[in-house]
Design a protein around this motif. Structure first.
Motif, PDB file in Angstrom:
ATOM      1  N   CYS A 229      -5.763 -13.760   3.687  1.00  0.00           N
ATOM      2  CA  CYS A 229      -6.320 -13.286   2.415  1.00  0.00           C
ATOM      3  C   CYS A 229      -6.103 -11.788   2.245  1.00  0.00           C
ATOM      4  O   CYS A 229      -5.725 -11.316   1.167  1.00  0.00           O
ATOM      5  CB  CYS A 229      -7.816 -13.601   2.342  1.00  0.00           C
ATOM      6  N   GLU A 230      -6.349 -11.051   3.308  1.00  0.00           N
ATOM      7  CA  GLU A 230      -6.203  -9.598   3.244  1.00  0.00           C
ATOM      8  C   GLU A 230      -4.744  -9.207   3.019  1.00  0.00           C
ATOM      9  O   GLU A 230      -4.446  -8.295   2.244  1.00  0.00           O
ATOM     10  CB  GLU A 230      -6.740  -8.982   4.541  1.00  0.00           C
ATOM     11  N   GLU A 231      -3.829  -9.903   3.669  1.00  0.00           N
ATOM     12  CA  GLU A 231      -2.410  -9.611   3.502  1.00  0.00           C
ATOM     13  C   GLU A 231      -1.944  -9.942   2.090  1.00  0.00           C
ATOM     14  O   GLU A 231      -1.134  -9.219   1.506  1.00  0.00           O
ATOM     15  CB  GLU A 231      -1.601 -10.340   4.575  1.00  0.00           C
TER      16      GLU A 231
ATOM     17  N   GLU B 262       1.403   0.450   3.134  1.00  0.00           N
ATOM     18  CA  GLU B 262       1.369   0.321   4.589  1.00  0.00           C
ATOM     19  C   GLU B 262       1.151  -1.126   5.020  1.00  0.00           C
ATOM     20  O   GLU B 262       0.684  -1.391   6.127  1.00  0.00           O
ATOM     21  CB  GLU B 262       0.274   1.216   5.166  1.00  0.00           C
ATOM     22  N   ALA B 263       1.509  -2.066   4.154  1.00  0.00           N
ATOM     23  CA  ALA B 263       1.255  -3.486   4.424  1.00  0.00           C
ATOM     24  C   ALA B 263       1.934  -3.955   5.711  1.00  0.00           C
ATOM     25  O   ALA B 263       1.332  -4.676   6.500  1.00  0.00           O
ATOM     26  CB  ALA B 263       1.703  -4.334   3.239  1.00  0.00           C
ATOM     27  N   ARG B 264       3.153  -3.561   5.940  1.00  0.00           N
ATOM     28  CA  ARG B 264       3.880  -4.017   7.132  1.00  0.00           C
ATOM     29  C   ARG B 264       3.183  -3.539   8.416  1.00  0.00           C
ATOM     30  O   ARG B 264       3.005  -4.301   9.360  1.00  0.00           O
ATOM     31  CB  ARG B 264       5.317  -3.523   7.113  1.00  0.00           C
ATOM     32  N   GLU B 265       2.773  -2.296   8.447  1.00  0.00           N
ATOM     33  CA  GLU B 265       2.087  -1.752   9.625  1.00  0.00           C
ATOM     34  C   GLU B 265       0.735  -2.438   9.812  1.00  0.00           C
ATOM     35  O   GLU B 265       0.316  -2.729  10.930  1.00  0.00           O
ATOM     36  CB  GLU B 265       1.893  -0.235   9.489  1.00  0.00           C
ATOM     37  N   HIS B 266       0.065  -2.682   8.694  1.00  0.00           N
ATOM     38  CA  HIS B 266      -1.241  -3.337   8.744  1.00  0.00           C
ATOM     39  C   HIS B 266      -1.092  -4.767   9.253  1.00  0.00           C
ATOM     40  O   HIS B 266      -1.896  -5.230  10.072  1.00  0.00           O
ATOM     41  CB  HIS B 266      -1.861  -3.329   7.338  1.00  0.00           C
ATOM     42  N   TRP B 267      -0.058  -5.462   8.797  1.00  0.00           N
ATOM     43  CA  TRP B 267       0.214  -6.823   9.262  1.00  0.00           C
ATOM     44  C   TRP B 267       0.414  -6.826  10.784  1.00  0.00           C
ATOM     45  O   TRP B 267      -0.072  -7.715  11.466  1.00  0.00           O
ATOM     46  CB  TRP B 267       1.453  -7.377   8.569  1.00  0.00           C
TER      47      TRP B 267
ATOM     48  N   ARG C  57     -10.250   0.425   5.111  1.00  0.00           N
ATOM     49  CA  ARG C  57     -10.773   1.331   4.086  1.00  0.00           C
ATOM     50  C   ARG C  57      -9.682   2.128   3.387  1.00  0.00           C
ATOM     51  O   ARG C  57      -9.911   2.727   2.355  1.00  0.00           O
ATOM     52  CB  ARG C  57     -11.854   2.234   4.659  1.00  0.00           C
ATOM     53  N   LYS C  58      -8.480   2.075   3.903  1.00  0.00           N
ATOM     54  CA  LYS C  58      -7.342   2.693   3.216  1.00  0.00           C
ATOM     55  C   LYS C  58      -7.082   2.012   1.885  1.00  0.00           C
ATOM     56  O   LYS C  58      -6.509   2.609   0.975  1.00  0.00           O
ATOM     57  CB  LYS C  58      -6.081   2.636   4.084  1.00  0.00           C
ATOM     58  N   PHE C  59      -7.526   0.768   1.732  1.00  0.00           N
ATOM     59  CA  PHE C  59      -7.365   0.062   0.472  1.00  0.00           C
ATOM     60  C   PHE C  59      -8.076   0.809  -0.653  1.00  0.00           C
ATOM     61  O   PHE C  59      -7.585   0.867  -1.780  1.00  0.00           O
ATOM     62  CB  PHE C  59      -7.952  -1.357   0.527  1.00  0.00           C
ATOM     63  N   ILE C  60      -9.259   1.365  -0.336  1.00  0.00           N
ATOM     64  CA  ILE C  60     -10.033   2.096  -1.342  1.00  0.00           C
ATOM     65  C   ILE C  60      -9.243   3.291  -1.846  1.00  0.00           C
ATOM     66  O   ILE C  60      -9.191   3.546  -3.046  1.00  0.00           O
ATOM     67  CB  ILE C  60     -11.393   2.559  -0.760  1.00  0.00           C
ATOM     68  N   ASP C  61      -8.633   4.025  -0.943  1.00  0.00           N
ATOM     69  CA  ASP C  61      -7.872   5.205  -1.323  1.00  0.00           C
ATOM     70  C   ASP C  61      -6.663   4.841  -2.182  1.00  0.00           C
ATOM     71  O   ASP C  61      -6.207   5.629  -2.994  1.00  0.00           O
ATOM     72  CB  ASP C  61      -7.413   5.977  -0.088  1.00  0.00           C
ATOM     73  N   PHE C  62      -6.143   3.627  -1.965  1.00  0.00           N
ATOM     74  CA  PHE C  62      -4.937   3.224  -2.665  1.00  0.00           C
ATOM     75  C   PHE C  62      -5.226   2.645  -4.051  1.00  0.00           C
ATOM     76  O   PHE C  62      -4.462   2.858  -4.985  1.00  0.00           O
ATOM     77  CB  PHE C  62      -4.125   2.222  -1.836  1.00  0.00           C
ATOM     78  N   THR C  63      -6.339   1.901  -4.166  1.00  0.00           N
ATOM     79  CA  THR C  63      -6.602   1.223  -5.444  1.00  0.00           C
ATOM     80  C   THR C  63      -7.240   2.113  -6.455  1.00  0.00           C
ATOM     81  O   THR C  63      -7.752   3.123  -6.265  1.00  0.00           O
ATOM     82  CB  THR C  63      -7.500  -0.017  -5.254  1.00  0.00           C
TER      83      THR C  63
END
Length: 133
Positions: free
Chosen positions: A64-66, A76-81, A127-133
């Motif tokens: 779900c997160e991916e 940074e999706a690849r690194e997060h994956w 929490r990097k998602f917050i900075d991005f969205t």
């Protein structure tokens, strides 16, 4: 070492992912209790059952997160994956050890590793998602 207690600092600004993190924390806290306070006779069964549940849930949550990262174009999706895959491998390895009869001698160390990973992953990486969205 104590339970992980959800508070607003864990929020990533996405209600679905926050709810999944809460569920994940609940599973972790149950595993914590089972590994540190369970009787020797019930330890393997409880730990195996809970680790299986965590492994299934982690795969669901990570999926779900991916998907969310793809939807928002998270750079940074690849690194997060990769971080997800590494943690999934860790849980799978622990599950195989317990299922094979090798209950880790230092259960507190196992729980500590998992707790540190979860807390740091949510508070730093997610929490990097917050900075991005």
């Amino acid at each position: 070492m104590s339970h992980i207690i959800w508070d607003v600092s864990y929020s990533v600004g996405n209600e679905e992912i926050d709810e999944q993190h809460k569920r994940w924390i609940d599973i972790h806290n149950r595993l914590h209790d089972e590994l540190l306070t369970g009787s020797v006779d019930s330890l393997k069964k409880m730990a195996t059952s809970t680790l299986r549940e965590m492994h299934r849930y982690v795969n669901h949550h990570f999926s779900c997160e991916e998907q969310y990262m793809l939807e928002i174009g998270f750079p940074e999706a690849r690194e997060h994956w990769r971080l997800h895959k590494d943690f999934d491998n860790l849980i799978y390895s622990m599950l195989r050890e317990i299922e094979g009869g090798d209950i880790p001698v230092l259960n507190s160390e196992l729980v500590k590793i998992m707790q540190n990973w979860m807390v740091n992953h949510i508070l730093i990486e997610d929490r990097k998602f917050i900075d991005f969205t």
